[in-house]
Enzyme design. Structure first.
Site, mmCIF file in Angstrom:
data_model
loop_
_atom_site.group_PDB
_atom_site.id
_atom_site.type_symbol
_atom_site.label_atom_id
_atom_site.label_comp_id
_atom_site.label_asym_id
_atom_site.label_seq_id
_atom_site.Cartn_x
_atom_site.Cartn_y
_atom_site.Cartn_z
ATOM 1 N N ARG A 150 -3.316 5.658 -7.216
ATOM 2 C CA ARG A 150 -2.705 4.817 -8.243
ATOM 3 C C ARG A 150 -1.350 4.366 -7.726
ATOM 4 O O ARG A 150 -0.672 5.120 -7.026
ATOM 5 C CB ARG A 150 -2.498 5.590 -9.553
ATOM 6 C CG ARG A 150 -3.735 5.723 -10.415
ATOM 7 C CD ARG A 150 -4.131 4.376 -11.034
ATOM 8 N NE ARG A 150 -5.327 4.482 -11.836
ATOM 9 C CZ ARG A 150 -6.582 4.338 -11.388
ATOM 10 N NH1 ARG A 150 -6.805 4.065 -10.120
ATOM 11 N NH2 ARG A 150 -7.606 4.446 -12.209
ATOM 12 N N GLU A 166 0.026 -3.669 -11.375
ATOM 13 C CA GLU A 166 -1.123 -4.554 -11.095
ATOM 14 C C GLU A 166 -1.282 -5.582 -12.205
ATOM 15 O O GLU A 166 -1.104 -5.242 -13.372
ATOM 16 C CB GLU A 166 -2.397 -3.709 -10.980
ATOM 17 C CG GLU A 166 -2.365 -2.825 -9.755
ATOM 18 C CD GLU A 166 -3.614 -1.979 -9.598
ATOM 19 O OE1 GLU A 166 -4.629 -2.247 -10.272
ATOM 20 O OE2 GLU A 166 -3.581 -1.053 -8.793
ATOM 21 N N HIS A 183 -7.285 -3.676 -5.334
ATOM 22 C CA HIS A 183 -7.876 -2.554 -6.077
ATOM 23 C C HIS A 183 -9.414 -2.610 -6.041
ATOM 24 O O HIS A 183 -10.061 -2.778 -7.069
ATOM 25 C CB HIS A 183 -7.376 -2.537 -7.537
ATOM 26 C CG HIS A 183 -7.615 -1.220 -8.220
ATOM 27 N ND1 HIS A 183 -6.801 -0.740 -9.224
ATOM 28 C CD2 HIS A 183 -8.564 -0.272 -8.047
ATOM 29 C CE1 HIS A 183 -7.248 0.438 -9.639
ATOM 30 N NE2 HIS A 183 -8.322 0.741 -8.936
HETATM 31 C C1 8YV Z 1 -11.972 1.612 -10.948
HETATM 32 C C2 8YV Z 1 -10.420 3.376 -10.029
HETATM 33 O O1 8YV Z 1 -12.704 0.516 -10.548
HETATM 34 O O2 8YV Z 1 -12.016 4.765 -11.049
HETATM 35 C C3 8YV Z 1 -10.858 4.569 -10.769
HETATM 36 O O3 8YV Z 1 -9.977 5.402 -11.091
HETATM 37 O O4 8YV Z 1 -9.334 3.321 -9.582
HETATM 38 C C4 8YV Z 1 -11.234 2.147 -9.773
HETATM 39 O O5 8YV Z 1 -11.958 2.334 -8.621
HETATM 40 C C5 8YV Z 1 -11.069 1.223 -12.062
HETATM 41 O O6 8YV Z 1 -10.241 2.257 -12.450
HETATM 42 C C6 8YV Z 1 -11.869 0.709 -13.251
HETATM 43 O O7 8YV Z 1 -11.373 1.115 -14.482
#
Ligand code: 8YV
Length: 323
Positions: free
Chosen positions: A242, A271, A289
């Site tokens: 993150r 983001e 992302h």
């Molecule tokens: C997701 C991600 O696509 O799953 C996660 O935590 O970071 C991503 O790969 C995204 O969060 C969708 O909500």
């Protein structure tokens, strides 16, 4: 089919939406634009289940809005720092996520970033596409070898371990890791991984450092001006976790001043905004992302979220409940 009302905040893979349509009264977000705060509040007031994603900021104010009907937020993704879990608990809303199914896809992107940044792949491609490649020469675009180098992993959960396996078995890398969870001795010896308690001491040995910890108050800006200064100048920083786990401004500063060699980023603090100093830097790989962004994985994530919604409709135990 149940009369339960389910609202998706974004478009989910078609097969997953089709499966949901057979289970409940489904409302989708046809134009796939992130919902505004008011739309999120209305969605919580009008539906039993909200199928949410990382682009929905479900904070205290949104979750405590009056006349809520929603009792489940089924988040599409493993990370759920976009949801204030305390506020959800206080509002009597269960929260589920989609762990496990995106481990390999995300580890693949961590390795992609490592290779691209070290071997100057983005820079080389930009040069070629700009029609400015004069042809091969012995000294042009020389990068850094990945094979045999030292990788520091921050957060040794499922994705951290999958990245470590790729790095150790695919590239003969030596692994150090800083994590709350310690692997058992057998796993450590198979990977050749060493657990460290002191982050800064570990960073001093890293040719690459890859972030795999969840975002939380404890991990916010874990890499900051002080910890980045502990890295050797030839080090590369990789982030598929993150944005919040790195102080983006401090990272941009470390890169601009040459205190580290490069970075590969898939996630950002604000983001879709990316710190503007990073955008022109040739030694930084910037991906939008897409850690979990394979068709197979996004469908698996959707099915995992629907498994939780189906359990909620049937009144059985939610398989991936985090609140
Ligand atoms: C997701 C991600 O696509 O799953 C996660 O935590 O970071 C991503 O790969 C995204 O969060 C969708 O909500």
């Amino acid at each position: 089919m149940s009369s339960m009302r389910v609202r998706l905040t974004r478009r989910w893979p078609e097969v997953v939406e089709d499966r949901l349509r057979g289970l409940c009264d489904l409302a989708i977000n046809a134009d796939d634009r992130p919902l505004t705060r008011d739309q999120l509040i209305a969605a919580l007031q009008e539906n039993d289940v909200l199928g949410a994603t990382v682009t929905d900021r479900l904070d205290t104010a949104v979750l405590s809005a009056p006349n809520r009907r929603c009792r489940l937020i089924a988040s599409f993704g493993v990370g759920y720092n976009h949801i204030d879990t305390e506020a959800a608990r206080a509002a009597g809303i269960a929260v589920t996520n989609t762990p496990g199914v995106l481990t390999d896809a995300t580890a693949d992107i961590a390795i992609t970033l490592m290779l691209m940044a070290a071997r100057r792949a983005g820079e080389g491609e930009r040069l070629l596409r700009a029609g400015q490649w004069p042809g091969w020469s012995p000294n042009s675009l020389l990068g850094t070898q990945v094979t045999g180098k030292t990788l520091g992993i921050i957060g040794m959960g499922r994705i951290g371990q999958a990245t470590a396996r790729r790095a150790a078995f695919g590239f003969g890398m030596k692994i150090f890791y800083f994590s709350r969870t310690r692997l058992d001795l057998l796993e450590e010896s198979v990977l050749g991984a060493t657990h460290v308690k002191d982050l800064k001491a570990m960073l001093g040995h890293c040719d690459f450092v890859s972030m795999h910890c969840p975002a939380s108050p404890a991990t916010r800006h874990l890499l900051n001006a002080e910890t980045l200064a502990a890295l050797p100048p030839h080090a590369f920083v990789i982030n598929t976790a993150r944005g919040d786990v790195i102080d983006e401004a401090a990272l941009a500063e470390a890169l601009a001043s040459g205190r580290i060699a490069g970075a590969g980023l898939d996630v950002y603090e604000r983001e879709p905004i990316v710190h503007e100093a990073l955008l022109p830097m040739e030694n930084v790989v910037l991906l939008p992302h897409l850690g979990s962004g394979s068709q197979e994985t996004r469908e698996a994530m959707g099915h995992c979220a629907v498994d939780n919604i189906e359990a909620f409709i049937k009144g059985t135990v939610l398989p991936n409940r985090v609140v």
